[in-house]
Design a protein around this motif. Structure first.
Motif, mmCIF file in Angstrom:
data_model
loop_
_atom_site.group_PDB
_atom_site.id
_atom_site.type_symbol
_atom_site.label_atom_id
_atom_site.label_comp_id
_atom_site.label_asym_id
_atom_site.label_seq_id
_atom_site.Cartn_x
_atom_site.Cartn_y
_atom_site.Cartn_z
ATOM 1 N N ARG A 1 0.971 -1.398 -0.001
ATOM 2 C CA ARG A 1 -0.049 0.055 -0.086
ATOM 3 C C ARG A 1 0.814 1.079 -0.114
ATOM 4 N N ASP A 2 0.698 2.228 -0.743
ATOM 5 C CA ASP A 2 1.144 3.415 -0.828
ATOM 6 C C ASP A 2 0.854 4.535 0.157
ATOM 7 N N ASP A 3 1.705 4.800 1.017
ATOM 8 C CA ASP A 3 1.570 5.625 2.114
ATOM 9 C C ASP A 3 1.738 7.126 1.816
ATOM 10 N N SER A 4 2.409 7.183 0.599
ATOM 11 C CA SER A 4 3.013 8.661 0.528
ATOM 12 C C SER A 4 2.180 9.323 -0.657
ATOM 13 N N LYS A 5 0.625 9.267 -0.511
ATOM 14 C CA LYS A 5 -0.051 9.964 -1.425
ATOM 15 C C LYS A 5 0.138 11.650 -1.505
ATOM 16 N N PRO A 6 0.168 11.826 -2.842
ATOM 17 C CA PRO A 6 0.575 13.438 -2.892
ATOM 18 C C PRO A 6 -0.581 14.141 -2.325
ATOM 19 N N LEU A 7 -0.436 15.705 -2.102
ATOM 20 C CA LEU A 7 -1.636 16.570 -1.434
ATOM 21 C C LEU A 7 -2.493 16.480 -2.515
ATOM 22 N N SER A 8 -3.899 16.603 -1.821
ATOM 23 C CA SER A 8 -4.787 16.511 -2.853
ATOM 24 C C SER A 8 -5.037 17.898 -3.122
ATOM 25 N N PHE A 9 -6.014 18.199 -4.238
ATOM 26 C CA PHE A 9 -5.986 19.492 -4.627
ATOM 27 C C PHE A 9 -6.871 20.347 -3.655
ATOM 28 N N GLN A 10 -7.865 19.586 -2.695
ATOM 29 C CA GLN A 10 -8.538 20.352 -1.663
ATOM 30 C C GLN A 10 -7.482 20.746 -0.486
ATOM 31 N N GLU A 11 -6.284 19.874 -0.299
ATOM 32 C CA GLU A 11 -5.320 20.371 0.665
ATOM 33 C C GLU A 11 -4.442 21.440 0.170
ATOM 34 N N LEU A 12 -4.234 21.391 -1.110
ATOM 35 C CA LEU A 12 -3.614 22.634 -1.766
ATOM 36 C C LEU A 12 -4.315 23.705 -1.701
ATOM 37 N N LEU A 13 -5.554 23.729 -1.919
ATOM 38 C CA LEU A 13 -6.472 24.827 -1.688
ATOM 39 C C LEU A 13 -6.475 25.372 -0.302
ATOM 40 N N ASN A 14 -6.482 24.713 0.341
ATOM 41 C CA ASN A 14 -6.672 25.129 1.781
ATOM 42 C C ASN A 14 -5.330 25.589 2.547
#
Lengths: 360, 198
Positions: B180-193
């Motif tokens: 399982r990949d635990d290093s997901k990139p920042l989501s757009f919502q996270e970037l936006l916030n």
């Protein structure tokens, strides 16, 4: 559906003659190409933006402003406008003025730019590329929609009581595309704002393009609460045509073999099978591009790259004649056939929902 | 079913690099068989993809059969990577293949390293030059790697023993590998916030 051309604006030596155009010649050639695009009935001319040699388009609105006065019908656009290194306030001003000059005959495409050294020249860092694209566009979006803007972010000095002048024509902000090749965040951004998504697939296999467009359509449905086919999709393309397929291949091969980016790599045959590059007869181009919507659904804009890798102006103008006379009219018919009547025919906001970002 | 990818950069026919890779395969098959577990291999003989690898470097993406081999590699439970030693380092073809992978392709991937060379003077090239690349790629490398000089192929059971030990280590790593990949990139919502909550 709209058909047009996009230029990178590279100054490249013609490998068949060894002649390199001067920057002046390349700028004038770009204008001639744009005017010819209107003459042969294309819908869009788009210019890239670059801030380093061997490219000439460092000031796109200057070029587009000139073209606005010299043309009547063709839509003027960008491919892309750097949302990372340009000040969003200046983008808002420049393109507002362009919108007035053209009586609304324009739109623009946001892009990040992939040349590392350009960022520090504008006080930025390429590693912040995504964050810059998100924050700067948030501000640009606000500037075109709100009378008085109070804003604070991480990358630009805050704004207090700022009012954009001139305001967008008739209070309707320019249509915006977001161009990205492999960042899902940008597909998501386009979906969030209900803007267009342009996948410049010229160096990429269709399987990848299909994936990115599918993601954008899904997220568009999610954010805009309208069916996915309401989303606005644009694709890149690259063609070289002659009456006889073999003549096209023979003539284009030296340009392909020496082209910036993909030259000295795969064979032209491999590259054409892997990417949308099509070198052959007008009919071959028609067959290939009429099939694009099978991968991405009914889409709104198709832009071709036809003037790079040192192709001489005369040849590019001949290509435009072939596009305008033989290819685009047939592609228009093909794309109209069986098209979902609910799919937008041209780029316009696919939803009336306005995403307003919370004031801070 | 355990899936293991074998990448080997042998150039000649016969090739001692290919021989070492197939010896590793044989040991793993045997050990998994004895444990009652199935194993299958995705073999990437780099020589067959020489042109495709260079093309991938120039255009920026792998295509065709190479692309599907790489995808299988990324989905594998483990990796065996074997290179000839040239000029005190891994071969250029071997390095270039890994250059074309994405940064996260080998993250935490259980990996068994092997190398071959004309003389045993090159023994430590594996530790000094090959291992650092896999460390950079955050692969989970088995503590024992296998070096085989030409002269050793004639000597008793020397190589076999090392391969046997290394295979056991790889199997142990695979057992604990969480794909399982635990290093997901920042989501757009996270970037936006992120502006609101710096």
């Amino acid at each position: 559906m709209e058909f047009g051309i996009m230029t990178v604006g590279d100054v490249t030596t013609d490998p068949t003659t060894g002649k390199t155009p001067s920057e002046h010649e390349r700028i004038k050639a770009t204008l001639a190409i744009a005017l010819k695009a209107e003459e042969v009935g294309l819908d869009v001319f788009a210019t890239g933006e670059h801030h380093n040699p061997p490219f000439i388009p460092s000031s796109p609105t200057t070029t587009l402003g000139y073209l606005a006065a010299k043309t009547q019908r063709i839509k003027l656009s960008t491919s892309t406008t750097l949302i990372t290194t340009n000040d969003p306030v200046k983008i808002a001003e420049d393109y507002s003025v362009l919108q007035h000059l053209t009586d609304g005959r324009m739109d623009l495409m946001m892009g990040r730019g992939n040349t590392g050294p350009v960022y520090p020249w504008f006080g930025k860092d390429i590693r912040d590329g995504l964050r810059l694209a998100v924050e700067n566009y948030q501000l640009l979006h606000q500037l075109w929609r709100e009378d008085i803007v109070n804003w604070e972010g991480n990358y630009r000095t805050p704004l207090r009581n700022f009012t954009l002048a001139p305001k967008p024509l008739n209070g309707e902000p320019p249509f915006v595309w977001h161009g990205s090749i492999r960042s899902p965040e940008i597909a998501e951004q386009a979906a969030y704002y209900g803007d267009g998504f342009f996948h410049n697939n010229i160096f990429w296999p269709m399987s990848h393009t299909k994936q990115m467009v599918e993601l954008y359509r899904q997220r568009f449905e999610h954010y805009q609460e309208v069916p996915a086919h309401k989303a606005i999709v644009g694709l890149g393309g690259q063609v070289f045509m002659r009456k006889n397929s073999q003549d096209a291949k023979r003539e284009f091969r030296p340009y392909f073999d020496n082209a910036p980016v993909y030259g000295h790599g795969p064979t032209m045959e491999d590259f054409t099978s892997q990417t949308p590059l099509t070198v052959g007869s007008p009919q071959e181009v028609i067959d290939r591009y009429a099939g694009m919507r099978e991968h991405v659904g009914d889409y709104q804009r198709q832009l071709f790259l036809i003037d790079h890798a040192g192709l001489p102006l005369k040849t590019v103008l001949e290509q435009l004649d072939i596009l305008g006379e033989e290819v685009i009219p047939v592609l228009r018919k093909e794309n109209a056939q069986g098209r979902n009547p609910d799919a937008p025919s041209t780029p316009a906001r696919g939803s009336k929902k306005i995403m307003k970002v919370e004031d801070n | 079913m355990i899936n293991i990818t074998i990448v080997q950069a042998g150039l000649r026919e016969p090739s001692s690099t290919a021989m070492l890779a197939s010896l590793m395969r044989k040991h793993l098959e045997k050990q998994y068989f004895e444990a009652g577990q199935g194993v299958q291999f995705n073999e990437i003989n780099l020589r067959e993809y020489t042109h495709a690898i260079m093309d991938s470097l120039t255009v920026g993406f792998p295509s065709g059969e190479l692309a599907s081999k790489i995808q299988k590699l990324e989905e594998s439970d483990g990796l065996i990577a074997v290179t000839p030693i040239f000029l005190a380092s891994m071969s250029g073809l071997f390095k270039t293949f890994f250059d074309t992978l994405s940064q996260d392709a080998l993250k935490s991937k259980p990996t068994l390293l092997g190398a071959t060379a004309g003389t045993s003077r090159h023994t430590l090239a594996l530790e000094h030059s090959v291992k650092p690349m896999f460390s950079y790629l955050k692969a989970s490398v088995a503590p024992t790697s296998v070096f085989a000089a030409t002269e050793e192929w004639g000597q008793s059971t020397h190589i076999e023993e090392r391969v046997s030990t290394a295979s056991k280590e790889l199997i142990a790593l695979i057992k604990n590998y969480d794909k399982r990949d635990d290093s997901k990139p920042l989501s757009f919502q996270e970037l936006l916030n992120s502006k609101q909550n710096p």
